[in-house]
Design an enzyme around this catalytic site. Structure first.
Site, short mmCIF file in Angstrom:
data_model
loop_
_atom_site.label_atom_id
_atom_site.label_comp_id
_atom_site.label_asym_id
_atom_site.label_seq_id
_atom_site.Cartn_x
_atom_site.Cartn_y
_atom_site.Cartn_z
N GLY A 13 0.71 -1.36 0.07
CA GLY A 13 -0.07 -0.03 0.00
C GLY A 13 0.95 1.11 0.18
O GLY A 13 0.39 2.21 0.65
N ASN A 90 1.05 -2.89 5.30
CA ASN A 90 0.16 -1.32 5.33
C ASN A 90 -1.02 -1.30 4.53
O ASN A 90 -1.98 -0.77 4.97
CB ASN A 90 1.17 -0.28 5.10
CG ASN A 90 0.51 1.07 4.77
OD1 ASN A 90 -0.18 1.65 5.95
ND2 ASN A 90 0.03 1.48 3.35
N SER A 149 -4.74 0.21 14.09
CA SER A 149 -5.26 1.42 14.14
C SER A 149 -5.90 1.37 15.66
O SER A 149 -5.95 0.27 15.99
CB SER A 149 -6.47 1.45 13.09
OG SER A 149 -7.52 2.47 13.54
N TYR A 163 -13.71 -2.97 9.22
CA TYR A 163 -12.35 -2.40 9.17
C TYR A 163 -11.74 -2.66 10.86
O TYR A 163 -10.59 -2.81 11.01
CB TYR A 163 -12.49 -0.87 8.84
CG TYR A 163 -11.04 -0.20 8.93
CD1 TYR A 163 -10.22 0.07 7.95
CD2 TYR A 163 -10.94 0.57 10.13
CE1 TYR A 163 -9.03 0.55 8.13
CE2 TYR A 163 -9.54 1.01 10.30
CZ TYR A 163 -8.77 1.36 9.04
OH TYR A 163 -7.62 1.92 9.16
N THR A 166 -10.82 -6.08 11.54
CA THR A 166 -9.37 -6.45 10.96
C THR A 166 -8.07 -5.88 11.46
O THR A 166 -7.10 -6.50 11.70
CB THR A 166 -9.38 -6.06 9.35
OG1 THR A 166 -9.48 -4.50 9.16
CG2 THR A 166 -10.42 -6.75 8.54
N LYS A 167 -8.46 -4.51 12.09
CA LYS A 167 -7.27 -3.96 12.80
C LYS A 167 -7.22 -4.62 14.30
O LYS A 167 -6.05 -4.60 14.46
CB LYS A 167 -7.60 -2.46 12.99
CG LYS A 167 -7.67 -1.77 11.50
CD LYS A 167 -6.25 -1.92 10.87
CE LYS A 167 -6.28 -1.35 9.40
NZ LYS A 167 -5.04 -1.27 8.64
#
Length: 256
Positions: A13, A90, A149, A163, A166-167
């Site tokens: 990324g 990333n 995150s 999201y 996953t973090k």
């Protein structure tokens, strides 16, 4: 500045935003850096900009959620730059907004969208690590850093549950791999950014960003370079005895 001379670094990324800043920081520190992105034009532009500053870089296009694509990319990097000693996971997506302009809520997202976010954000990290760890084991050293995150540690209303899931999972991924790979001399850590000033964040309502700034003890949003410098430390010889850690880069917004 920490020297990374002689190291081959893969950043996923890396075409823009935080990923590009991480790749640029390693390139400036003397590493040979593979800028991997699903968008070949973004990868090429970012790698060329660093190369124009005197760095050794390679632009690579791949879908981190596809095993064959990852293996082909890693083979090309190794053939061109040498064995990969540093992996920065990333690459990630946080797709479409819901009806209220924020990220899609549980009843608004499809199973397809859920799976795609998990495939890119989590399975991508697994596939990339799987592809580079064998050579790191042979070398007896290596570093892996995954970009998690603060949304993986607490509720954050500007992201979706896919999201956040996953973090959070990347934190467990990091801690388990740190224990598994420690005897091989490989360190595994994560960074957990807070509100970072990226194009995505600038698309958020100004009042939300101002509220986030005021809720941050340092009274500013973070920059991609703040995240990059933390990653640079974690992949350096100065952090050789640091593993299994999650470093918040959030200006004190979350203190745990």
């Amino acid at each position: 500045m920490t020297s990374h001379s002689g190291k081959v670094v893969l950043v996923t990324g890396a075409g823009r935003g935080i990923g590009q800043a991480i790749a640029d920081a390693h390139a400036a520190a003397g590493a040979s850096v593979a800028y991997l992105d699903h968008d070949p034009a973004l990868a090429a532009a970012a790698a060329e900009a660093a190369r124009a500053r005197g760095a050794t870089t390679l632009a690579v296009s791949a879908d981190v959620a596809d095993e064959a694509s990852v293996k082909a990319a890693v083979a090309r990097i190794v053939d061109t730059l040498g064995p990969i000693g540093v992996l920065i996971n990333n690459a990630g997506i946080s797709p479409k907004s819901g009806a209220d302009g924020k990220r899609a809520k549980l009843g608004e997202m499809s199973a397809e969208e859920w799976r795609r976010v998990l495939d890119v954000n989590l399975t991508g990290a697994f596939l990339c690590a799987s592809a580079v760890v064998p050579a790191m084991r042979v070398a007896g050293r290596g570093s892996i850093v995954s970009v998690s995150s603060v949304a993986g540690k607490t509720y954050c209303d500007i992201v979706g549950v896919h999201y956040a899931a996953t973090k959070a999972a990347l934190i467990g991924f990091t801690k388990h791999l740190a224990g598994e790979l420690g005897p091989d001399g490989i360190t595994v850590n994560a960074v957990a950014p807070g509100r970072i000033d990226t194009p995505l964040m600038r698309g958020t309502a100004p009042e939300a960003n101002e509220a986030a700034r005021m809720a941050t003890p340092l009274r500013r949003l973070g920059s991609p370079e703040d995240v990059a410098q933390t990653c640079l430390f974690l992949t350096s010889d100065n952090a050789a005895f640091v593993t299994g850690q999650v470093c918040d880069v959030a200006g004190g917004w979350l203190m745990t």
